[in-house]
Design a protein around this motif. Structure first.
Motif, PDB file in Angstrom:
ATOM      1  N   THR A 141      62.029  57.325  15.184  1.00 27.24           N
ATOM      2  CA  THR A 141      63.106  57.606  14.534  1.00 27.24           C
ATOM      3  C   THR A 141      63.886  56.650  13.974  1.00 27.24           C
ATOM      4  OG1 THR A 141      64.211  58.254  16.586  1.00 27.24           O
ATOM      5  CG2 THR A 141      62.800  59.930  15.705  1.00 27.24           C
ATOM      6  N   ALA A 142      64.059  55.304  14.455  1.00 25.35           N
ATOM      7  CA  ALA A 142      64.782  54.282  13.848  1.00 25.35           C
ATOM      8  C   ALA A 142      64.006  52.896  14.131  1.00 25.35           C
ATOM      9  CB  ALA A 142      66.150  54.172  14.876  1.00 25.35           C
ATOM     10  N   VAL A 143      64.416  52.043  13.197  1.00 21.55           N
ATOM     11  CA  VAL A 143      63.769  50.789  12.958  1.00 21.55           C
ATOM     12  C   VAL A 143      65.011  49.703  12.998  1.00 21.55           C
ATOM     13  CG1 VAL A 143      62.472  49.203  11.584  1.00 21.55           C
ATOM     14  CG2 VAL A 143      61.468  51.410  12.300  1.00 21.55           C
ATOM     15  N   MET A 144      65.080  48.442  13.617  1.00 20.35           N
ATOM     16  CA  MET A 144      65.811  47.446  13.383  1.00 20.35           C
ATOM     17  C   MET A 144      65.163  46.454  13.341  1.00 20.35           C
ATOM     18  SD  MET A 144      68.507  46.237  16.236  1.00 20.35           S
ATOM     19  CE  MET A 144      67.646  44.959  17.010  1.00 20.35           C
ATOM     20  N   GLY A 145      65.391  45.564  11.951  1.00 22.53           N
ATOM     21  CA  GLY A 145      64.662  44.511  11.528  1.00 22.53           C
ATOM     22  C   GLY A 145      65.418  43.281  11.321  1.00 22.53           C
ATOM     23  N   HIS A 146      64.722  41.937  11.141  1.00 25.77           N
ATOM     24  CA  HIS A 146      65.347  40.876  10.972  1.00 25.77           C
ATOM     25  C   HIS A 146      64.243  40.184  10.383  1.00 25.77           C
ATOM     26  CE1 HIS A 146      66.615  36.659  12.184  1.00 25.77           C
ATOM     27  NE2 HIS A 146      67.810  37.211  12.149  1.00 25.77           N
ATOM     28  N   THR A 147      64.845  39.051   9.394  1.00 31.12           N
ATOM     29  CA  THR A 147      64.156  38.058   8.680  1.00 31.12           C
ATOM     30  C   THR A 147      64.969  36.719   8.848  1.00 31.12           C
ATOM     31  OG1 THR A 147      65.202  38.412   6.388  1.00 31.12           O
ATOM     32  CG2 THR A 147      63.086  39.279   6.723  1.00 31.12           C
ATOM     33  N   ARG A 148      64.357  35.680   9.391  1.00 27.03           N
ATOM     34  CA  ARG A 148      65.008  34.624   9.754  1.00 27.03           C
ATOM     35  C   ARG A 148      64.852  33.201   8.978  1.00 27.03           C
ATOM     36  NH1 ARG A 148      63.448  30.888  15.132  1.00 27.03           N
ATOM     37  NH2 ARG A 148      65.377  29.931  15.610  1.00 27.03           N
ATOM     38  N   LEU A 149      65.944  32.315   8.751  1.00 26.13           N
ATOM     39  CA  LEU A 149      65.764  30.947   8.383  1.00 26.13           C
ATOM     40  C   LEU A 149      66.468  30.445   9.844  1.00 26.13           C
ATOM     41  CD1 LEU A 149      65.786  29.115   6.134  1.00 26.13           C
ATOM     42  CD2 LEU A 149      68.350  29.261   5.963  1.00 26.13           C
ATOM     43  N   ALA A 150      65.385  29.747  10.286  1.00 26.69           N
ATOM     44  CA  ALA A 150      65.492  29.042  11.434  1.00 26.69           C
ATOM     45  C   ALA A 150      66.659  28.034  11.324  1.00 26.69           C
ATOM     46  CB  ALA A 150      64.110  28.540  11.980  1.00 26.69           C
ATOM     47  N   THR A 151      67.434  28.042  12.521  1.00 24.00           N
ATOM     48  CA  THR A 151      68.557  26.937  12.598  1.00 24.00           C
ATOM     49  C   THR A 151      68.484  26.182  13.862  1.00 24.00           C
ATOM     50  OG1 THR A 151      70.296  28.487  13.222  1.00 24.00           O
ATOM     51  CG2 THR A 151      69.983  27.774  10.831  1.00 24.00           C
ATOM     52  N   GLN A 152      68.496  26.977  15.070  1.00 21.47           N
ATOM     53  CA  GLN A 152      68.166  26.639  16.398  1.00 21.47           C
ATOM     54  C   GLN A 152      67.007  27.172  17.040  1.00 21.47           C
ATOM     55  OE1 GLN A 152      72.104  26.124  18.417  1.00 21.47           O
ATOM     56  NE2 GLN A 152      71.071  26.555  20.501  1.00 21.47           N
ATOM     57  N   GLY A 153      66.052  26.264  17.613  1.00 28.16           N
ATOM     58  CA  GLY A 153      64.898  27.196  18.116  1.00 28.16           C
ATOM     59  C   GLY A 153      63.786  27.071  17.460  1.00 28.16           C
ATOM     60  N   ASP A 154      62.820  26.583  17.638  1.00 29.22           N
ATOM     61  CA  ASP A 154      61.522  26.442  16.920  1.00 29.22           C
ATOM     62  C   ASP A 154      60.810  27.566  16.599  1.00 29.22           C
ATOM     63  OD1 ASP A 154      59.061  25.672  15.791  1.00 29.22           O
ATOM     64  OD2 ASP A 154      58.457  24.311  17.331  1.00 29.22           O
ATOM     65  N   LYS A 155      60.679  27.918  15.416  1.00 28.94           N
ATOM     66  CA  LYS A 155      59.974  29.546  15.009  1.00 28.94           C
ATOM     67  C   LYS A 155      58.672  29.638  15.549  1.00 28.94           C
ATOM     68  CE  LYS A 155      58.078  28.039  10.635  1.00 28.94           C
ATOM     69  NZ  LYS A 155      58.017  28.390   8.892  1.00 28.94           N
ATOM     70  N   HIS A 156      58.000  28.508  15.641  1.00 28.34           N
ATOM     71  CA  HIS A 156      56.799  28.615  16.117  1.00 28.34           C
ATOM     72  C   HIS A 156      56.432  29.147  17.611  1.00 28.34           C
ATOM     73  CE1 HIS A 156      54.896  26.948  12.484  1.00 28.34           C
ATOM     74  NE2 HIS A 156      55.892  25.840  12.640  1.00 28.34           N
ATOM     75  N   ASN A 157      57.496  29.086  18.359  1.00 24.42           N
ATOM     76  CA  ASN A 157      57.509  29.645  19.688  1.00 24.42           C
ATOM     77  C   ASN A 157      58.255  31.157  19.392  1.00 24.42           C
ATOM     78  OD1 ASN A 157      56.540  27.213  21.096  1.00 24.42           O
ATOM     79  ND2 ASN A 157      58.716  26.379  21.032  1.00 24.42           N
ATOM     80  N   ASN A 158      57.506  31.968  19.532  1.00 24.80           N
ATOM     81  CA  ASN A 158      57.860  33.328  18.822  1.00 24.80           C
ATOM     82  C   ASN A 158      58.877  34.046  19.654  1.00 24.80           C
ATOM     83  OD1 ASN A 158      57.457  35.293  17.005  1.00 24.80           O
ATOM     84  ND2 ASN A 158      56.348  36.737  18.389  1.00 24.80           N
ATOM     85  N   TYR A 159      59.159  33.401  21.094  1.00 24.07           N
ATOM     86  CA  TYR A 159      60.120  33.990  21.786  1.00 24.07           C
ATOM     87  C   TYR A 159      61.590  33.462  21.055  1.00 24.07           C
ATOM     88  CZ  TYR A 159      59.263  29.528  23.948  1.00 24.07           C
ATOM     89  OH  TYR A 159      59.169  27.937  24.203  1.00 24.07           O
TER      90      TYR A 159
END
Length: 331
Positions: free
Chosen positions: A69-87
């Motif tokens: 009944t709810a969705v919370m989403g995000h799209t990222r422009l990486a600044t700190q923290g390698d995006k390839h490490n999904n965590y």
């Protein structure tokens, strides 16, 4: 620069297929503010579920369960923290008196200082945003009081969104943009970082003409929307942050080292602003153009609080330069 988006379906009148389509449409439209990673969170069988990948949203197929009944989403422009490490990507999981998902649009500058002063545990997550999760966990509860304290403890630009295991959505409005609408007839709330993201998503699912109300959220406001659609509000004291203010510099004792400047007593404001372009998600040439045209660093920083205004101003200047060049050639 990242984007937040999501919805809360209180009326339960919309078919699952449409809600799935709305989720994907919001994520795809939000790519205008970040393509390094994308993710969503929702509650499934009473538990927070997070699905995220280090890919642009349009390359991910988001699917939600029938009973979500709810969705919370995000799209990222990486600044700190390698995006390839999904965590390192959003949303993040947290647990206090209840489990929750957490997402952030903006840049925080005192995460390392807070981790030391609050004696927070070390973590493999290198994203500055994750300090918000750790602070809420340290406070022990997720409510208006803990969100207020967290928003007042961090230093930087932000909007935070939090989804609890009870399908309650919290929106914490700092100085970054947020656009929230309510479809009264449908019992549906939808939010996105900007109106342009909202318009594109609603157009894609055929809801642009559906009657709705814009709910204004001001800086320093916290809004909760529960699973029944009931809205409650609280406030926090915004810290008017500036790269150049003595107050902000006082809260970053190693300011010069952190930015790579040799002398903390003298930092050229224009040089400082240019050094931050990567974190702010803007082109260094565009900032240089504004500086060359007489804008002060503080004026540019104010423009950056609304990236649409920033890009409009840059585009007008570029058009003006083209006209001047043509007149010089043909005049």
């Amino acid at each position: 620069m990242c984007a937040l988006y999501g919805w809360l379906d209180c009326g339960k009148k919309l078919p699952h297929k449409l809600l799935n389509k709305l989720t994907q449409a919001l994520a795809n439209a939000a790519e205008e503010r970040g393509t390094d990673a994308a993710g969503i969170s929702y509650v499934r069988n009473g538990k927070i579920t997070i699905y995220k990948r280090p890919k642009p949203a349009h390359k991910i197929r988001f699917k939600i369960p029938e009973n979500a009944t709810a969705v919370m989403g995000h799209t990222r422009l990486a600044t700190q923290g390698d995006k390839h490490n999904n965590y390192n990507n959003h949303p993040f999981f947290g647990r206090s008196d209840k489990s929750f998902a957490f997402a952030h649009n903006g840049v925080l500058y005192n995460d390392k200082e807070l981790r030391k002063s609050q004696k927070l545990p070390e973590t493999q997550i290198k994203t500055d945003s994750y300090i918000g999760v750790q602070l809420i966990e340290r406070y022990g509860r997720l409510n208006f009081d803990s969100l207020r304290k967290m928003a007042e403890d961090v230093l930087g630009s932000f909007v935070f969104t939090v989804l609890t295991e009870e399908n309650t959505l919290y929106l914490v409005k700092g100085d970054n943009p947020l656009y929230l609408v309510h479809f009264e007839r449908l019992g549906l709330y939808v939010y996105a970082s900007t109106k342009s993201i909202m318009d594109k998503a609603l157009e894609a699912v055929g809801m642009r003409s559906e009657s709705h109300t814009v709910i204004k959220i001001t800086e320093g406001e916290i809004i909760s929307i529960d699973s029944n659609g009931l809205i409650d509000k609280s406030q926090f004291e915004p810290d008017t942050y500036s790269f150049f203010s003595p107050k902000s510099r006082a809260r970053l004792p190693k300011y010069a080292d952190w930015l790579g400047f040799e002398d903390e007593d003298y930092i050229d404001e224009a040089e400082l602003l240019l050094s931050m372009c990567g974190c702010l998600g803007v082109d260094e040439d565009d900032v240089s153009l504004l500086l060359e045209c007489g804008y002060s660093a503080l004026e540019i920083e104010e423009l950056l609080l609304d990236t649409d205004s920033f890009h409009n101003e840059v585009n007008e200047l570029k058009c003006s330069c083209c006209i001047d060049e043509k007149e010089a050639v043909y005049g």
